[in-house]
Every structure is written in C-alpha cells, then in structure tokens.
Write a protein that holds these residues in place. Structure first.
Motif, PDB file in Angstrom:
ATOM      1  N   MET A  40       0.834  -1.201   0.000  1.00 13.47           N
ATOM      2  CA  MET A  40       0.000   0.000   0.000  1.00 13.47           C
ATOM      3  C   MET A  40       0.870   1.253   0.000  1.00 13.47           C
ATOM      4  N   SER A  66      -9.121   2.617  -4.831  1.00 12.01           N
ATOM      5  CA  SER A  66      -7.682   2.738  -4.613  1.00 12.01           C
ATOM      6  C   SER A  66      -7.310   4.033  -3.915  1.00 12.01           C
ATOM      7  N   LYS A 125       0.998   4.347  -2.654  1.00  8.04           N
ATOM      8  CA  LYS A 125       1.617   4.563  -3.962  1.00  8.04           C
ATOM      9  C   LYS A 125       1.930   6.032  -4.205  1.00  8.04           C
ATOM     10  N   ARG A 152      -8.920  -1.107   1.968  1.00  9.18           N
ATOM     11  CA  ARG A 152      -7.475  -1.134   1.759  1.00  9.18           C
ATOM     12  C   ARG A 152      -7.060  -0.325   0.528  1.00  9.18           C
ATOM     13  N   PRO A 208       5.094   8.481  -1.913  1.00 12.18           N
ATOM     14  CA  PRO A 208       4.398   7.390  -1.220  1.00 12.18           C
ATOM     15  C   PRO A 208       4.685   7.373   0.276  1.00 12.18           C
ATOM     16  N   ARG A 209       3.717   6.915   1.027  1.00 11.32           N
ATOM     17  CA  ARG A 209       3.842   6.750   2.481  1.00 11.32           C
ATOM     18  C   ARG A 209       4.364   8.018   3.144  1.00 11.32           C
ATOM     19  N   TYR A 248      -0.061   4.254   4.230  1.00 10.57           N
ATOM     20  CA  TYR A 248      -0.811   4.934   3.180  1.00 10.57           C
ATOM     21  C   TYR A 248      -0.105   6.200   2.731  1.00 10.57           C
ATOM     22  N   THR A 249      -0.348   6.566   1.481  1.00 12.18           N
ATOM     23  CA  THR A 249      -0.009   7.899   0.996  1.00 12.18           C
ATOM     24  C   THR A 249      -1.181   8.800   1.361  1.00 12.18           C
ATOM     25  N   GLN A 294      -4.857   2.574  -1.670  1.00  9.72           N
ATOM     26  CA  GLN A 294      -3.439   2.913  -1.771  1.00  9.72           C
ATOM     27  C   GLN A 294      -3.166   4.313  -1.233  1.00  9.72           C
ATOM     28  N   ASP A 301       1.410   5.491  -9.386  1.00  9.98           N
ATOM     29  CA  ASP A 301       2.556   4.722  -9.872  1.00  9.98           C
ATOM     30  C   ASP A 301       2.542   4.781 -11.407  1.00  9.98           C
TER      31      ASP A 301
END
Length: 258
Positions: free
Chosen positions: A1, A86, A3, A166, A29-30, A198-199, A168, A69
């Motif tokens: 997860m 997503s 992105k 769930r 991301p994240r 998560y982002t 992204q 992505d």
C-alpha cells in the motif's frame, strides 16, 4: 500500500470554467502532503481530481494526467469506481451512514465490493477500527448506530470505513474543521500513524496543523476572484514554513493576506 502520485499539466474544468490551471506535482508514497492556501484557490477541487470525485458534478473534467505509480487514472479503460477504491476520501464533516450500525458503516464498502463472509467482515471491522484508533472505544457496541458517536469518533469511524477497502491513497478534505481541539489532536496523531501504510493528502486551512502533520506542503493561490487556482510551490514542509521560494507563500504564511 501507499503509492506515488504524479500529476502533470493538470487543468480542471467545470463546463467552460477553468477552476484550477497547470498543476504539476509529485506526491511521495507513504508520506503526508498538505495543501494550504486561501479559500477558493482550488485546493479541494484539485484534491478531488486525484480520485475523480470532481466528476460527480456535472461538467467536471480535466486535461493533463494523473498517474498512480504507472497507472493513468484517466485512461479510457479505467473505471472511476475502481479509482475511488484505490484512492479513498474522508470529507470535511463526519458522514457516517445514519441508519447503519458502527459495524455496518465499516463494512459498507466491502459489501459493495462483494465481500460476504462473516469471518472476513469481522476481521475487517476489528482491523479497520484498530487502524483508526477507535476499536477500544466501540468494541462493545458495534451494533449501535454510528451516528450516536461523538463528532471526533464519527470522523475516525469514517476513516475506518475508508481504510477497510485497503486503498493505496487516503485523501482528507479539511477532516478536522468541524472538530474540537482534543478530537483534532486525535485525528492528527492518527494521520501520523497511518502514513506508515498509506499515501495521505490533506487539505487544511490550519497552517499549524499542516506544519505538525505533513512531510511536504503545497501552497495554492489565485490571482483574483473568478480566476483559476494555481500551485505556487511545493516543498518540504520545514522549508515552506521557514524559507519559501515565493513571496506569495511567505505573505500567506505570515498572515499578510488570506
């Protein structure tokens, strides 16, 4: 997860009206990216293009590209509903489904996606409520109405509902604007925990909040009422608040306008 989002030359229209013009940015991301700027500068409008929510308004369309992505979110073959799975969204005011229990609120999206097994749903409820730091407060009243929770608890319930499928990416449109300071702190602490998975992109009018929770900050502005919103600059949050490149950013942060 979690992105990466790459936006290039994005223009946002409502029919013939250009609401946001020429945005190019990368959301790492994240991490937590905050959008700040005066009212009407296009922050929330742009946020909604990241999961195609702006399309629910008649005439809403974009030019340019948004990639998750390597996936073009606006490719002809892409289903907007799949995009919203997503890229989840948490809105300004808590909006639990009023006729549903806490349990049913959390699993609403899963059921829409065809998940039916009781064990899978039970596990998702516990995992999501723990992820939203709400499990210990509600585990003994899961069948009670979600609308019966306090405002801060309702917002965390909405976050649990969003992460149950769930996604992204998690988008948050001023998630604390209707909350008291204690509930706001709880949401901010939660955002810091969620970014490990998560982002997160958050729109906020509270610059102290942006400084507390975000890794990067984007400043939006507009030349005048009726003109399109534009991205002025995006950088590490510490640099935006301490040494911005643009005079307009410094003026906004210092309170000289906005």
């Amino acid at each position: 997860m979690g992105k990466r989002i790459d936006v290039k030359d994005l223009n946002v229209y409502y029919s013939d009206f250009l609401a946001v013009e020429g945005v190019t940015m990368t959301v790492e991301p994240r991490s937590v990216t905050a959008f700040i700027g005066p009212s009407g500068c296009g922050k929330s409008t742009f946020l909604r293009t990241l999961n195609r929510m702006h399309e629910v308004i008649p005439g809403g369309r974009v030019e340019g590209s948004v990639r998750l992505d390597d996936q073009d979110l606006y490719a002809k073959e892409i289903d907007p509903v799949a995009v919203r799975r997503s890229v989840g969204m948490v809105f300004q005011r808590p909006n639990p489904f009023p006729t549903m229990s806490i349990y049913d609120n959390v699993v609403a999206g899963l059921r829409l996606n065809g998940v039916k097994g009781r064990k899978a749903l039970d596990e998702a409820v516990e995992t999501s409520l723990k992820g939203a730091n709400l499990w210990n407060e509600v585990k003994d009243r899961l069948k009670k109405p979600g609308a019966g929770l306090s405002g801060g608890q309702q917002q965390r319930l909405c976050i649990a509902r969003a992460i149950a499928v769930r996604p992204q990416v998690l988008l948050m449109d001023e998630p604390c604007s209707a909350l008291d300071p204690i509930s706001t702190l709880a949401i901010e602490d939660l955002v810091n925990e969620l970014k490990t998975d998560y982002t997160i992109v958050i729109v906020t009018h509270n610059m102290q909040q942006a400084a507390r929770v975000s890794d990067r900050t984007a400043f939006f502005n507009l030349a005048a009422t009726g003109k399109p919103g534009k991205l002025i600059e995006i950088d590490d949050t510490t640099r935006i608040f301490n040494n911005p490149k643009e005079r307009a950013t410094e003026d906004y942060i210092s309170g000289r306008f906005g």
